[in-house]
Design a protein around this motif. Structure first.
Motif, PDB file in Angstrom:
ATOM      1  N   LYS A  45       0.808  -1.217   0.000  1.00 55.82           N
ATOM      2  CA  LYS A  45       0.000   0.000   0.000  1.00 55.82           C
ATOM      3  C   LYS A  45       0.837   1.261   0.000  1.00 55.82           C
ATOM      4  N   HIS A  46       2.161   1.092  -0.037  1.00 55.88           N
ATOM      5  CA  HIS A  46       3.072   2.237  -0.023  1.00 55.88           C
ATOM      6  C   HIS A  46       4.132   2.095  -1.104  1.00 55.88           C
ATOM      7  N   MET A  47       4.556   3.245  -1.589  1.00 52.82           N
ATOM      8  CA  MET A  47       5.711   3.334  -2.463  1.00 52.82           C
ATOM      9  C   MET A  47       6.799   4.002  -1.631  1.00 52.82           C
ATOM     10  N   TYR A  48       8.041   3.636  -1.872  1.00 47.02           N
ATOM     11  CA  TYR A  48       9.153   4.166  -1.102  1.00 47.02           C
ATOM     12  C   TYR A  48      10.195   4.760  -2.038  1.00 47.02           C
ATOM     13  N   PHE A  49      10.758   5.869  -1.600  1.00 50.54           N
ATOM     14  CA  PHE A  49      11.933   6.417  -2.255  1.00 50.54           C
ATOM     15  C   PHE A  49      13.123   6.007  -1.393  1.00 50.54           C
ATOM     16  N   LEU A  50      14.076   5.328  -1.993  1.00 49.69           N
ATOM     17  CA  LEU A  50      15.258   4.862  -1.280  1.00 49.69           C
ATOM     18  C   LEU A  50      16.296   5.985  -1.280  1.00 49.69           C
ATOM     19  N   ALA A  51      16.355   6.728  -0.167  1.00 55.50           N
ATOM     20  CA  ALA A  51      17.286   7.858  -0.054  1.00 55.50           C
ATOM     21  C   ALA A  51      18.710   7.365   0.183  1.00 55.50           C
ATOM     22  N   SER A  52      18.852   6.299   0.970  1.00 60.77           N
ATOM     23  CA  SER A  52      20.163   5.669   1.156  1.00 60.77           C
ATOM     24  C   SER A  52      19.930   4.206   1.473  1.00 60.77           C
ATOM     25  N   THR A  78       8.883  -0.788  -4.366  1.00 59.70           N
ATOM     26  CA  THR A  78       7.745  -1.437  -3.740  1.00 59.70           C
ATOM     27  C   THR A  78       7.563  -2.758  -4.474  1.00 59.70           C
ATOM     28  N   SER A  79       6.564  -3.514  -4.130  1.00 60.34           N
ATOM     29  CA  SER A  79       6.169  -4.649  -4.954  1.00 60.34           C
ATOM     30  C   SER A  79       5.211  -4.060  -5.983  1.00 60.34           C
ATOM     31  N   TRP A  80       5.701  -3.782  -7.164  1.00 59.81           N
ATOM     32  CA  TRP A  80       4.955  -2.963  -8.132  1.00 59.81           C
ATOM     33  C   TRP A  80       3.631  -3.586  -8.544  1.00 59.81           C
ATOM     34  N   TYR A  81       3.605  -4.854  -8.835  1.00 62.39           N
ATOM     35  CA  TYR A  81       2.341  -5.497  -9.223  1.00 62.39           C
ATOM     36  C   TYR A  81       1.321  -5.332  -8.108  1.00 62.39           C
ATOM     37  N   SER A  82       1.725  -5.625  -6.892  1.00 60.43           N
ATOM     38  CA  SER A  82       0.828  -5.531  -5.748  1.00 60.43           C
ATOM     39  C   SER A  82       0.348  -4.099  -5.542  1.00 60.43           C
ATOM     40  N   TYR A  83       1.257  -3.161  -5.624  1.00 56.69           N
ATOM     41  CA  TYR A  83       0.950  -1.744  -5.406  1.00 56.69           C
ATOM     42  C   TYR A  83      -0.039  -1.223  -6.457  1.00 56.69           C
ATOM     43  N   VAL A  84       0.237  -1.503  -7.711  1.00 55.38           N
ATOM     44  CA  VAL A  84      -0.607  -0.983  -8.796  1.00 55.38           C
ATOM     45  C   VAL A  84      -1.944  -1.712  -8.863  1.00 55.38           C
ATOM     46  N   GLN A  85      -1.920  -3.034  -8.772  1.00 54.48           N
ATOM     47  CA  GLN A  85      -3.146  -3.829  -8.917  1.00 54.48           C
ATOM     48  C   GLN A  85      -3.936  -3.965  -7.611  1.00 54.48           C
ATOM     49  N   GLU A  86      -3.322  -3.552  -6.518  1.00 58.41           N
ATOM     50  CA  GLU A  86      -3.936  -3.674  -5.186  1.00 58.41           C
ATOM     51  C   GLU A  86      -4.310  -5.125  -4.884  1.00 58.41           C
ATOM     52  N   LYS A  87      -3.338  -6.002  -5.165  1.00 54.68           N
ATOM     53  CA  LYS A  87      -3.475  -7.437  -4.924  1.00 54.68           C
ATOM     54  C   LYS A  87      -2.283  -7.912  -4.107  1.00 54.68           C
ATOM     55  N   PRO A  88      -2.395  -9.054  -3.442  1.00 58.87           N
ATOM     56  CA  PRO A  88      -1.264  -9.548  -2.642  1.00 58.87           C
ATOM     57  C   PRO A  88       0.005  -9.738  -3.479  1.00 58.87           C
ATOM     58  N   VAL A 102      11.680   7.463   2.101  1.00 61.50           N
ATOM     59  CA  VAL A 102      10.490   8.296   2.191  1.00 61.50           C
ATOM     60  C   VAL A 102       9.337   7.396   1.771  1.00 61.50           C
ATOM     61  N   GLN A 103       8.336   7.297   2.633  1.00 58.78           N
ATOM     62  CA  GLN A 103       7.185   6.421   2.408  1.00 58.78           C
ATOM     63  C   GLN A 103       5.955   7.282   2.109  1.00 58.78           C
ATOM     64  N   ILE A 104       5.255   6.949   1.022  1.00 67.57           N
ATOM     65  CA  ILE A 104       4.003   7.628   0.678  1.00 67.57           C
ATOM     66  C   ILE A 104       2.996   6.559   0.269  1.00 67.57           C
ATOM     67  N   SER A 105       1.796   6.653   0.820  1.00 67.40           N
ATOM     68  CA  SER A 105       0.765   5.664   0.514  1.00 67.40           C
ATOM     69  C   SER A 105       0.221   5.867  -0.892  1.00 67.40           C
ATOM     70  N   LYS A 106      -0.307   4.811  -1.463  1.00 68.97           N
ATOM     71  CA  LYS A 106      -0.945   4.885  -2.781  1.00 68.97           C
ATOM     72  C   LYS A 106      -2.091   5.884  -2.735  1.00 68.97           C
ATOM     73  N   GLN A 107      -2.847   5.865  -1.664  1.00 65.47           N
ATOM     74  CA  GLN A 107      -3.974   6.793  -1.508  1.00 65.47           C
ATOM     75  C   GLN A 107      -3.485   8.246  -1.548  1.00 65.47           C
ATOM     76  N   ASP A 108      -2.393   8.547  -0.859  1.00 64.42           N
ATOM     77  CA  ASP A 108      -1.851   9.908  -0.880  1.00 64.42           C
ATOM     78  C   ASP A 108      -1.308  10.280  -2.258  1.00 64.42           C
ATOM     79  N   TRP A 109      -0.699   9.313  -2.970  1.00 63.30           N
ATOM     80  CA  TRP A 109      -0.226   9.609  -4.332  1.00 63.30           C
ATOM     81  C   TRP A 109      -1.403   9.980  -5.234  1.00 63.30           C
ATOM     82  N   GLU A 110      -2.509   9.276  -5.094  1.00 58.60           N
ATOM     83  CA  GLU A 110      -3.685   9.600  -5.919  1.00 58.60           C
ATOM     84  C   GLU A 110      -4.155  11.019  -5.652  1.00 58.60           C
ATOM     85  N   ILE A 111      -4.141  11.433  -4.410  1.00 55.40           N
ATOM     86  CA  ILE A 111      -4.518  12.811  -4.061  1.00 55.40           C
ATOM     87  C   ILE A 111      -3.504  13.795  -4.632  1.00 55.40           C
ATOM     88  N   LEU A 112      -2.213  13.462  -4.513  1.00 57.38           N
ATOM     89  CA  LEU A 112      -1.166  14.313  -5.092  1.00 57.38           C
ATOM     90  C   LEU A 112      -1.372  14.501  -6.592  1.00 57.38           C
TER      91      LEU A 112
END
Length: 186
Positions: A45-52, A78-88, A102-112
């Motif tokens: 349910k989250h995407m992450y930016f790997l800062a280090s 993230t686990s891209w298939y899971s994140y995009v398709q909202e499946k396990p 940096v962690q941002i939820s899929k829901q927050d990205w949609e709002i962004l």
């Protein structure tokens, strides 16, 4: 957070309003080596930016741990298939070094995306870049010799060789660690 904002600015002009919104929804976190940010059977349910740090994406196939991809700093993970398709997820994403993210939820990205359309352009540009890298890396990959696979990895992502575990690199290339050691020794 600053690394993430700089990463976005490499692709688009980021408005002050969009930057403020990202700061308000993005959560800076630290994780230890060995921690998972995605897990088989759970929906990402989250995407992450790997800062280090370094992360690897892997799965279990016939009881074997198979590394699929290795990610370094300045990567979205993230686990891209899971994140995009909202499946396990069918895979794991493990941090192989202590990491800052940096962690941002899929829901927050949609709002962004709705509030700041320039971020949709950013996502499209990232997607195009990543698809081209994956396409080039895997084009003919299965027909290459072990040495050619290693040379392809060096040309596509030379930093991985210095940072990632040799066993993970060998697994990602579909070769044994002994074969990788022989290739590196030449």
């Amino acid at each position: 957070m600053e690394e993430f904002l700089a990463f976005i600015r490499n692709y688009i002009e980021l408005s002050l309003e969009a930057e403020a919104t990202i700061r308000s929804v993005g959560k800076e976190i630290s994780k230890k080596k060995g921690e998972l940010i995605a897990e088989e059977g759970k929906t990402s349910k989250h995407m992450y930016f790997l800062a280090s740090g370094v992360a690897r994406t892997y799965l279990y196939l016939n009881g074997k741990d198979i590394t699929h991809w290795i990610s370094l700093e300045d990567s979205l993970i993230t686990s891209w298939y899971s994140y995009v398709q909202e499946k396990p997820a069918s895979e794991y994403v493990e941090l192989t070094e202590d990491s800052r993210l940096v962690q941002i939820s899929k829901q927050d990205w949609e709002i962004l995306y709705q509030q700041h359309p320039e971020l949709e352009r950013f996502s499209r540009l990232i997607l195009e870049q990543e698809m081209s890298v994956i396409d080039e890396f895997y084009k003919g990959y299965y027909f290459l010799t072990a040495k050619q696979k290693y040379e392809l990895l060096i040309s596509a992502a030379p930093q991985i060789i210095q940072r990632a575990n040799l066993g993970h690199i060998a697994s990602m290339l579909g070769i044994t660690q002994e074969t990788l050691s022989r290739i590196r020794g030449k």
